[in-house]
Write a protein that holds these residues in place. Structure first.
Motif: not given
Length: 461
Positions: A330-333, A341-344, A383-384, A320-324
């Motif tokens: 990557f949000m600025p990109k 770009f979405t993360c789940k 996703q993770a 979770q920490t890595i993906i956060a």
């Protein structure tokens, strides 16, 4: 002959010669025993017939009287030499006149004097012939009065045996000869393909990978030929990929180096008076330098992983920490390129025993590919979640996708597809190496023109 061929031929010949000799000895002994036994049976039948006739009609008189008056009775039923011996072993009569003046102590006589049939084979010292002696007791009123002895030379029998033995020896020699020729032929069927393999291996060593072995049989050597042909094909393929890789890297390096050199020369010449323009030039130089550094680091990482010199530094890490962190990175990109770009992330993901830096590197590399292959207005999802005994990380996009021809090859070393924007064709190959070192799996599915789905599986235990 030398080497394997000689060992094979001599091995076959030794086995065959040993077998032939064993059979020859067995057959010789058996044949000799058979013919001698037949001769003994014939003499036994004859001597018993003479003794029975004697016991029936002449037992009322003494043995000596019967010998004097009726000598022909004893040999008229046989062609063998007839001897009559008394109880003391002294010869009373010999049908051919070979009288022996001293007691006869041969085994057959001794056995006959004990009331049994006696047989004995002996070689004559003078003529070197074999003789067979058969003795049987002569009785009167159930009392042994002497011995009837038949003697026959075994010359004719031995001649027949010798002829058969010579015939067997001839057959044995012929068998050995045919077997020797056959063993050379069989050895050639094994050695010649191996010599071809050796010759081809030398050509491979000298750098010639164009020739191929002809598969003659579906056996181990045939499999070896297939393996060599496959190896040559793979080496040619690797060489082609290596050459393409070198050309690609050279091209990728030339572009930033040209930019750096151009702006450095322009700034150094002093032809730029505008401070802003100078800052633009320095910014380009800095970015291109960072680009070169990233390429070199990726190449060094790949080289270390392939050679096994990049051990993982594993510890329990929180996905979770890595993906956060990656989401923020990557949000600025995504804003810059107008990509959704979405993360789940599933809550309370279990820690994974892994190298945090390398896992981070894999996810970033795959995400970077997803952004590069997705047009403006497209979607990229990270996703993770837990799937069985694994943590599953999925990067999904609706970009241009991968062609069916390129899909099986995208994780191969140095491969760059026709639509690839990769700098050097080793990004996904490096990702695969890292995940497999974690005992995980990297699975890629894609539909050309519809997008790509990359699944990372990391074991929880």
């Amino acid at each position: 002959m030398r080497g394997i061929k000689a060992r094979l031929v001599w091995s076959y010949l030794l086995v065959i010669v040993f077998t032939v000799i064993t059979l020859e000895v067995f057959l010789t002994v058996s044949i000799e025993k058979y013919y001698y036994k037949n001769t003994e049976s014939l003499l036994t039948k004859q001597i018993k017939g003479s003794v029975d006739f004697y016991n029936s009609y002449f037992s009322s008189s003494s043995l000596k009287e019967n010998v004097e008056n009726n000598a022909d009775v004893f040999w008229k039923n046989t062609t063998a030499e007839v001897q009559i011996i008394d109880n003391s072993g002294m010869m009373l009569m010999d049908s051919v006149g070979n009288f022996i003046v001293k007691p006869i102590k041969d085994d057959d006589v001794e056995k006959a004097l004990q009331g049994e049939l006696g047989t004995y084979i002996k070689k004559d010292k003078d003529t070197k012939e074999n003789f067979m002696y058969v003795s049987y007791p002569l009785k009167s009123s159930n009392k042994i009065e002497g011995v009837l002895r038949f003697v026959t030379p075994l010359t004719e029998v031995d001649d027949v045996i010798h002829k058969i033995i010579f015939l067997l020896l001839g057959v044995g020699a012929l068998v050995i000869l045919i077997s020797g020729v056959s063993s050379i032929f069989i050895a050639n069927t094994i050695v010649e393909p191996l010599e071809e393999v050796t010759s081809l291996a030398k050509k491979f060593a000298s750098g010639n990978f164009n020739e191929r072995l002809q598969k003659r049989r579906n056996d181990e050597i045939g499999e070896l030929s297939d393996t060599f042909n496959f190896m040559a094909k793979e080496i040619q393929k690797s060489q082609k990929l290596k050459n393409e890789f070198i050309a690609s890297v050279s091209h990728e390096l030339r572009t930033p180096l040209t930019s750096i050199k151009g702006w450095a020369s322009t700034i150094r010449s002093g032809s730029l008076e505008d401070k802003e323009e100078i800052l633009v030039g320095l910014t380009i130089i800095e970015k291109e330098s960072d680009r070169l550094t990233g390429m070199v680091e990726e190449l060094l990482d790949f080289s270390k992983f392939i050679s096994g010199k990049a051990p993982l530094k594993k510890e329990y890490v929180n996905i979770q920490t890595i993906i956060a962190y990656i989401e923020k990175q990557f949000m600025p990109k995504s804003i810059r390129h107008n990509i959704n770009f979405t993360c789940k992330i599933q809550e309370d993901l279990s820690p994974v025993f892994a190298d945090e830096k390398r896992v981070n590197q894999v996810i970033i590399n795959i995400l970077d590919n997803a952004f590069n292959f997705t047009k403006e207005g497209g979607n990229v999802t990270l996703q993770a979640f837990i799937a069985g005994n694994d943590i599953c990380i999925i990067v999904k996009d609706n970009g241009i996708g991968i062609s069916p021809d390129d899909l099986p090859k995208v994780t191969e070393k140095f491969f760059k597809g026709r639509t690839s924007m990769s700098q050097n064709g080793i990004g996904l190959s490096l990702c695969k190496e890292i995940i497999e070192m974690h005992n995980g799996k990297l699975e890629i599915t894609s539909e050309y023109g519809a997008g790509t789905n990359v699944k990372i599986l990391l074991p929880l235990t």
